[in-house]
Design a protein around this motif. Structure first.
Motif, PDB file in Angstrom:
ATOM      1  N   LEU A  30       0.354   3.342   5.230  1.00  0.00           N
ATOM      2  CA  LEU A  30      -0.798   3.046   6.079  1.00  0.00           C
ATOM      3  C   LEU A  30      -1.905   4.061   5.843  1.00  0.00           C
ATOM      4  N   GLY A  31      -3.132   3.588   5.854  1.00  0.00           N
ATOM      5  CA  GLY A  31      -4.276   4.476   5.675  1.00  0.00           C
ATOM      6  C   GLY A  31      -5.499   3.683   5.263  1.00  0.00           C
ATOM      7  N   GLY A  32      -6.327   4.328   4.454  1.00  0.00           N
ATOM      8  CA  GLY A  32      -7.525   3.665   3.969  1.00  0.00           C
ATOM      9  C   GLY A  32      -8.202   4.510   2.914  1.00  0.00           C
ATOM     10  N   GLY A  33      -9.045   3.903   2.123  1.00  0.00           N
ATOM     11  CA  GLY A  33      -9.848   4.633   1.149  1.00  0.00           C
ATOM     12  C   GLY A  33      -9.041   5.340   0.085  1.00  0.00           C
ATOM     13  N   HIS A  34      -9.558   6.495  -0.350  1.00  0.00           N
ATOM     14  CA  HIS A  34      -8.956   7.232  -1.455  1.00  0.00           C
ATOM     15  C   HIS A  34      -7.586   7.803  -1.089  1.00  0.00           C
ATOM     16  N   GLY A  35      -7.380   8.159   0.162  1.00  0.00           N
ATOM     17  CA  GLY A  35      -6.096   8.709   0.557  1.00  0.00           C
ATOM     18  C   GLY A  35      -4.968   7.705   0.388  1.00  0.00           C
ATOM     19  N   LEU A  36      -5.187   6.483   0.862  1.00  0.00           N
ATOM     20  CA  LEU A  36      -4.176   5.446   0.707  1.00  0.00           C
ATOM     21  C   LEU A  36      -3.969   5.116  -0.760  1.00  0.00           C
ATOM     22  N   SER A  37      -5.042   5.080  -1.539  1.00  0.00           N
ATOM     23  CA  SER A  37      -4.910   4.813  -2.978  1.00  0.00           C
ATOM     24  C   SER A  37      -4.020   5.852  -3.648  1.00  0.00           C
ATOM     25  N   ALA A  38      -4.140   7.108  -3.214  1.00  0.00           N
ATOM     26  CA  ALA A  38      -3.321   8.174  -3.786  1.00  0.00           C
ATOM     27  C   ALA A  38      -1.845   7.935  -3.510  1.00  0.00           C
ATOM     28  N   SER A  39      -1.513   7.602  -2.264  1.00  0.00           N
ATOM     29  CA  SER A  39      -0.109   7.378  -1.935  1.00  0.00           C
ATOM     30  C   SER A  39       0.425   6.131  -2.624  1.00  0.00           C
ATOM     31  N   LEU A  40      -0.386   5.088  -2.733  1.00  0.00           N
ATOM     32  CA  LEU A  40       0.065   3.863  -3.395  1.00  0.00           C
ATOM     33  C   LEU A  40       0.286   4.078  -4.887  1.00  0.00           C
ATOM     34  N   SER A  41      -0.574   4.869  -5.518  1.00  0.00           N
ATOM     35  CA  SER A  41      -0.424   5.159  -6.946  1.00  0.00           C
ATOM     36  C   SER A  41       0.894   5.863  -7.225  1.00  0.00           C
ATOM     37  N   PRO A 324      -0.388  11.721  -9.062  1.00  0.00           N
ATOM     38  CA  PRO A 324       0.529  10.621  -8.742  1.00  0.00           C
ATOM     39  C   PRO A 324       1.983  10.914  -9.091  1.00  0.00           C
ATOM     40  N   LEU A 325       2.230  11.562 -10.238  1.00  0.00           N
ATOM     41  CA  LEU A 325       3.602  11.838 -10.643  1.00  0.00           C
ATOM     42  C   LEU A 325       4.243  12.881  -9.725  1.00  0.00           C
ATOM     43  N   ARG A 326       3.509  13.925  -9.393  1.00  0.00           N
ATOM     44  CA  ARG A 326       4.048  14.944  -8.485  1.00  0.00           C
ATOM     45  C   ARG A 326       4.280  14.368  -7.090  1.00  0.00           C
ATOM     46  N   LEU A 327       3.341  13.549  -6.639  1.00  0.00           N
ATOM     47  CA  LEU A 327       3.498  12.948  -5.317  1.00  0.00           C
ATOM     48  C   LEU A 327       4.681  11.976  -5.317  1.00  0.00           C
ATOM     49  N   ALA A 328       4.842  11.221  -6.408  1.00  0.00           N
ATOM     50  CA  ALA A 328       5.978  10.307  -6.517  1.00  0.00           C
ATOM     51  C   ALA A 328       7.296  11.076  -6.487  1.00  0.00           C
ATOM     52  N   ALA A 329       7.351  12.219  -7.183  1.00  0.00           N
ATOM     53  CA  ALA A 329       8.568  13.030  -7.192  1.00  0.00           C
ATOM     54  C   ALA A 329       8.886  13.543  -5.790  1.00  0.00           C
ATOM     55  N   ALA A 330       7.847  13.932  -5.053  1.00  0.00           N
ATOM     56  CA  ALA A 330       8.059  14.428  -3.691  1.00  0.00           C
ATOM     57  C   ALA A 330       8.580  13.310  -2.788  1.00  0.00           C
ATOM     58  N   PHE A 331       7.978  12.135  -2.880  1.00  0.00           N
ATOM     59  CA  PHE A 331       8.454  11.000  -2.080  1.00  0.00           C
ATOM     60  C   PHE A 331       9.892  10.638  -2.470  1.00  0.00           C
ATOM     61  N   HIS A 332      10.195  10.664  -3.773  1.00  0.00           N
ATOM     62  CA  HIS A 332      11.542  10.340  -4.234  1.00  0.00           C
ATOM     63  C   HIS A 332      12.580  11.261  -3.591  1.00  0.00           C
ATOM     64  N   ASP A 333      12.286  12.541  -3.572  1.00  0.00           N
ATOM     65  CA  ASP A 333      13.219  13.509  -2.973  1.00  0.00           C
ATOM     66  C   ASP A 333      13.354  13.286  -1.472  1.00  0.00           C
TER      67      ASP A 333
END
Length: 338
Positions: A30-41, A324-333
């Motif tokens: 949930l969010g909007g704009g660039h922040g949500l795009s970052a999490s979705l990426s 995106p890759l670092r954020l994906a790794a953090a979410f994965h953990d």
């Protein structure tokens, strides 16, 4: 209209996103704009069971003009979410670039298309042809081969309003009401933030997605105008509090932007606790460079019932941009530990 009835056409198999190795973790962001795009990426790299729920209060730029002139939901943040989920092929990337393209009038010329995003016009076209907001977004997603679905948070356009407090050189405090997302985003710290209409109906499909999710991710994004609104809409707040899903609050990298001038990372958490005291959080994800006073931050997180996870999710040049890759790794953990 007849051309757009019936089931959605399938994108050719070679252009469809893979299922990421069969990972079926259901995630709602949930969010909007660039922040949500970052999490979705980042999240699109982890699961194909992904739903983006997007704020619909934008009143500036191309979205604001379309909202005012046509009476539609502002499509800009919805377009950005769709673009972030595009299929990672020539097909998906090409249509992403088409969606993101902005028209520009020649110098000295006026054009009604000037600064309109092509994707905004395409989305509104689908809404008018289909007569259904959610169906229109599904068709746009099919065009991009989107890995997941995009939904509006509400079924009607919303307006954000708040009180701005200022103290002059003589120490006299003045309070003024600021209306509109574009205006509110530039006045600094605000109080008494609210949505108009206050009891607007939430998108039914969004409520269902939250109920069925394994994880709900709120943030990052503009705190008062992209993150907080999801907790101000009564039906959506109730769904977020009642869902059996785990809840993660993803912090901003820049905690002292125009919309949150003078605020610390801990202050951001206190805003959530103030406006939605019944909303519990399982995990708060933050980059260690953005936390400030760690003890204060952990205390504010504990008030939400949350564990703090510190992970370097910033791009290597230390700009306030998520990798995106670092954020994906953090979410994965986080998902693995949940």
């Amino acid at each position: 209209m007849g051309l757009l009835t019936g089931p959605l056409p399938l994108i050719p198999p070679k252009n469809r996103a893979s299922d990421g190795g069969g990972n079926d973790t259901s995630v709602v962001a949930l969010g909007g704009g660039h922040g949500l795009s970052a999490s979705l990426s980042a999240l699109r790299l982890l699961t194909s069971e992904l739903t983006a729920i997007v704020t619909v209060a934008d009143d500036g730029g191309s979205s604001g003009r379309l909202r005012e002139e046509l009476g539609v939901l502002p499509p800009g943040d919805l377009r950005m979410a769709l673009s972030a989920l595009c299929d990672d092929t020539d097909w998906g990337r090409t249509w992403r670039d088409v969606m993101q393209h902005r028209f520009a009038a020649k110098p000295g010329k006026e054009s009604s298309l000037d600064q309109h995003a092509m994707g905004n016009l395409l989305i509104v076209t689908l809404w008018e042809l289909l007569g259904d907001t959610v169906d229109g977004l599904k068709w746009a997603g099919a065009l991009l081969g989107a890995r997941g679905q995009v939904l509006p948070m509400a079924s009607v356009p919303l307006t954000i309003q708040g009180e701005s407090r200022n103290i002059d050189s003589q120490g006299v405090e003045t309070v003024r009401t600021v209306t509109g997302q574009a205006a509110l985003a530039s006045v600094g710290v605000v109080d008494q933030v609210r949505l108009i209409p206050e009891t607007a109906p939430a998108c039914v499909e969004a409520l269902e997605a939250i109920e069925l999710a394994d994880w709900v991710i709120l943030g990052p994004g503009s705190w008062y105008t992209s993150v907080l609104p999801h907790l101000l809409l009564p039906e959506l707040r109730q769904a977020l509090c009642a869902t059996p899903a785990k809840r993660c609050l993803a912090m901003n990298l820049d905690v002292n932007d125009k919309e949150a001038a003078g605020m610390s990372a801990a202050d951001h958490l206190r805003v959530i606790a103030k406006y939605a005291p019944e909303f519990g959080v399982d995990v708060v994800l933050a980059d260690p460079t953005s936390v400030g006073d760690r003890a204060e931050f952990e205390l504010a997180a504990s008030a939400l019932g949350a564990e703090v996870v510190l992970s370097r999710v910033r791009v290597s040049n230390r700009q306030p941009v998520h990798d995106p890759l670092r954020l994906a790794a953090a979410f994965h953990d986080i998902f693995a530990g949940g």
